[in-house]
Write an enzyme that holds these catalytic residues in place. Structure first.
Site, PDB file in Angstrom:
ATOM      1  N   PRO A  14      13.987  -9.164  -3.216  1.00  0.00           N
ATOM      2  CA  PRO A  14      15.287  -8.404  -3.356  1.00  0.00           C
ATOM      3  C   PRO A  14      14.765  -6.800  -3.468  1.00  0.00           C
ATOM      4  CG  PRO A  14      14.936  -9.781  -5.244  1.00  0.00           C
ATOM      5  CD  PRO A  14      13.775 -10.348  -4.435  1.00  0.00           C
ATOM      6  N   ASN A  15      15.776  -6.020  -2.963  1.00  0.00           N
ATOM      7  CA  ASN A  15      15.618  -4.640  -2.876  1.00  0.00           C
ATOM      8  C   ASN A  15      14.471  -3.975  -2.037  1.00  0.00           C
ATOM      9  OD1 ASN A  15      17.693  -4.175  -4.562  1.00  0.00           O
ATOM     10  ND2 ASN A  15      16.238  -5.282  -6.196  1.00  0.00           N
ATOM     11  N   ARG A  22      13.962   3.805  -1.696  1.00  0.00           N
ATOM     12  CA  ARG A  22      13.903   3.372  -3.162  1.00  0.00           C
ATOM     13  C   ARG A  22      12.794   3.940  -3.886  1.00  0.00           C
ATOM     14  NH1 ARG A  22      11.677  -2.584  -4.724  1.00  0.00           N
ATOM     15  NH2 ARG A  22      12.731  -2.469  -6.756  1.00  0.00           N
ATOM     16  N   TYR A  27       7.073   3.412  -4.963  1.00  0.00           N
ATOM     17  CA  TYR A  27       6.927   2.601  -3.912  1.00  0.00           C
ATOM     18  C   TYR A  27       6.392   3.268  -2.695  1.00  0.00           C
ATOM     19  CZ  TYR A  27       9.061  -0.870  -7.144  1.00  0.00           C
ATOM     20  OH  TYR A  27       9.394  -1.712  -7.952  1.00  0.00           O
ATOM     21  N   ASN A  78       6.228 -11.428  -1.860  1.00  0.00           N
ATOM     22  CA  ASN A  78       6.547 -10.274  -2.805  1.00  0.00           C
ATOM     23  C   ASN A  78       7.948 -10.799  -3.376  1.00  0.00           C
ATOM     24  OD1 ASN A  78       7.015  -8.078  -4.576  1.00  0.00           O
ATOM     25  ND2 ASN A  78       6.783  -6.715  -2.809  1.00  0.00           N
ATOM     26  N   ALA A  81      11.852  -8.447  -8.120  1.00  0.00           N
ATOM     27  CA  ALA A  81      12.305  -8.581  -9.457  1.00  0.00           C
ATOM     28  C   ALA A  81      12.139 -10.252  -9.853  1.00  0.00           C
ATOM     29  CB  ALA A  81      13.738  -8.140  -9.745  1.00  0.00           C
ATOM     30  N   HIS A  84       9.527 -12.014 -12.238  1.00  0.00           N
ATOM     31  CA  HIS A  84       9.459 -11.778 -13.564  1.00  0.00           C
ATOM     32  C   HIS A  84      10.416 -13.119 -14.034  1.00  0.00           C
ATOM     33  CE1 HIS A  84       7.515  -8.563 -12.496  1.00  0.00           C
ATOM     34  NE2 HIS A  84       8.412  -7.830 -12.029  1.00  0.00           N
ATOM     35  N   ASP A  91       9.319 -23.405  -8.822  1.00  0.00           N
ATOM     36  CA  ASP A  91       9.446 -24.670  -8.476  1.00  0.00           C
ATOM     37  C   ASP A  91       9.360 -24.922  -6.817  1.00  0.00           C
ATOM     38  OD1 ASP A  91       9.634 -25.363 -11.044  1.00  0.00           O
ATOM     39  OD2 ASP A  91      11.935 -25.901 -10.980  1.00  0.00           O
ATOM     40  N   GLU A 102       0.614 -14.167  -3.840  1.00  0.00           N
ATOM     41  CA  GLU A 102       1.535 -13.291  -4.394  1.00  0.00           C
ATOM     42  C   GLU A 102       1.154 -11.620  -4.277  1.00  0.00           C
ATOM     43  OE1 GLU A 102       2.267 -14.000  -8.745  1.00  0.00           O
ATOM     44  OE2 GLU A 102       3.344 -12.233  -8.925  1.00  0.00           O
ATOM     45  N   HIS A 104       2.318  -7.429  -4.676  1.00  0.00           N
ATOM     46  CA  HIS A 104       3.140  -6.488  -5.126  1.00  0.00           C
ATOM     47  C   HIS A 104       2.621  -5.049  -4.698  1.00  0.00           C
ATOM     48  CE1 HIS A 104       5.106  -9.129  -7.742  1.00  0.00           C
ATOM     49  NE2 HIS A 104       3.899  -9.747  -8.091  1.00  0.00           N
ATOM     50  N   LEU A 105       3.626  -4.186  -4.396  1.00  0.00           N
ATOM     51  CA  LEU A 105       3.030  -2.771  -4.069  1.00  0.00           C
ATOM     52  C   LEU A 105       2.737  -2.029  -5.176  1.00  0.00           C
ATOM     53  CD1 LEU A 105       6.474  -2.370  -1.956  1.00  0.00           C
ATOM     54  CD2 LEU A 105       4.049  -2.234  -0.969  1.00  0.00           C
ATOM     55  N   ARG A 111       3.077  -1.133 -15.652  1.00  0.00           N
ATOM     56  CA  ARG A 111       4.411  -0.894 -15.729  1.00  0.00           C
ATOM     57  C   ARG A 111       5.159  -1.278 -16.894  1.00  0.00           C
ATOM     58  NH1 ARG A 111       7.468  -1.414 -10.239  1.00  0.00           N
ATOM     59  NH2 ARG A 111       8.747   0.000 -11.137  1.00  0.00           N
ATOM     60  N   ARG A 115       7.763  -6.212 -16.781  1.00  0.00           N
ATOM     61  CA  ARG A 115       6.990  -6.600 -15.427  1.00  0.00           C
ATOM     62  C   ARG A 115       5.706  -7.232 -15.534  1.00  0.00           C
ATOM     63  NH1 ARG A 115      10.459  -4.001 -11.802  1.00  0.00           N
ATOM     64  NH2 ARG A 115      11.340  -2.084 -12.716  1.00  0.00           N
TER      65      ARG A 115
HETATM   66  C1  DQA Z   1       7.716  -5.279  -6.946  1.00  0.00           C
HETATM   67  C2  DQA Z   1       7.426  -5.030  -8.350  1.00  0.00           C
HETATM   68  C3  DQA Z   1       8.625  -5.650  -8.998  1.00  0.00           C
HETATM   69  O1  DQA Z   1       8.476  -5.563 -10.643  1.00  0.00           O
HETATM   70  C4  DQA Z   1       9.875  -5.174  -8.654  1.00  0.00           C
HETATM   71  O2  DQA Z   1      10.994  -5.940  -9.324  1.00  0.00           O
HETATM   72  C5  DQA Z   1      10.016  -5.112  -7.324  1.00  0.00           C
HETATM   73  C6  DQA Z   1       8.875  -4.777  -6.378  1.00  0.00           C
HETATM   74  C7  DQA Z   1       6.480  -4.426  -6.243  1.00  0.00           C
HETATM   75  O3  DQA Z   1       6.038  -4.732  -4.836  1.00  0.00           O
HETATM   76  O4  DQA Z   1       5.691  -3.588  -6.970  1.00  0.00           O
HETATM   77  O5  DQA Z   1      10.905  -5.280  -6.392  1.00  0.00           O
HETATM   78  O6  DQA Z   1       7.560  -6.534  -6.624  1.00  0.00           O
END
Ligand code: DQA
Length: 155
Positions: A14-15, A22, A27, A78, A81, A84, A91, A102, A104-105, A111, A115
């Site tokens: 998401p996002n 954003r 990011y 990735n 959110a 977390h 599952d 896994e 993450h940027l 942080r 997180r």
């Molecule tokens: C993220 C880190 C997460 O905590 C956050 O909710 C994101 C982006 C990252 O790529 O750094 O949406 O996964």
């Protein structure tokens, strides 16, 4: 000799569709399309085949993970959110039993405290966090190496 290409599902949670606009202080300016094209270029170099999807919906990500079991050799994710708190994603990844990396940027451990915990990490081979778009590229390399090692071990 035929080189067997390695198939990797890349999932953005998401996002992440809003990358580039954003929270650019965290990011950066890079867009999701930029990341996807860097991934595709690396995949072409390394003889990998990618399917790349972004979704803001947990259930859709679960469905994509299920579909991967008949196609993919590995998953790079990735989870945004969902990292977390999504036991559903945990599952699903456990159920399909594919190697998972896994990514993450941002460095989630540097942080806010909420997180710091990843419910995905226990079902992943490992986590790349804090390298910006390179987290994805390193994650793809890690996934491909893992598949190569397991093919060598079980020819
Ligand atoms: C993220 C880190 C997460 O905590 C956050 O909710 C994101 C982006 C990252 O790529 O750094 O949406 O996964």
């Amino acid at each position: 000799m035929n080189v067997v290409s390695t198939k990797v599902l890349v999932l953005h949670g998401p996002n992440l569709n809003l990358l580039g606009e954003r929270e650019t202080g965290i990011y950066g300016q890079v867009t999701l399309a930029d990341i996807d094209s860097q991934l595709s270029a690396l995949a072409a170099d390394l003889d990998a085949e990618l399917q790349i999807h972004q979704s803001n919906h947990e259930g859709e990500l679960v469905d994509l993970i299920h579909q991967a079991r008949t196609w993919a050799d590995a998953i790079v994710i990735n989870p945004g959110a969902f990292t977390h708190y999504s036991i559903a994603l945990h599952d699903a990844l456990r159920a399909v039993a594919l190697p998972v990396v896994e990514v993450h940027l941002s460095n989630i451990h540097a942080r806010e405290e909420f997180r710091h915990r990843s419910v995905i990490a226990p079902v992943a081979l490992g986590q790349l966090s804090g390298f910006g778009p390179d987290s994805y590229l390193l994650g793809l390399r890690a996934a491909l190496e893992a598949v190569k090692r397991s093919r060598a071990a079980h020819p």
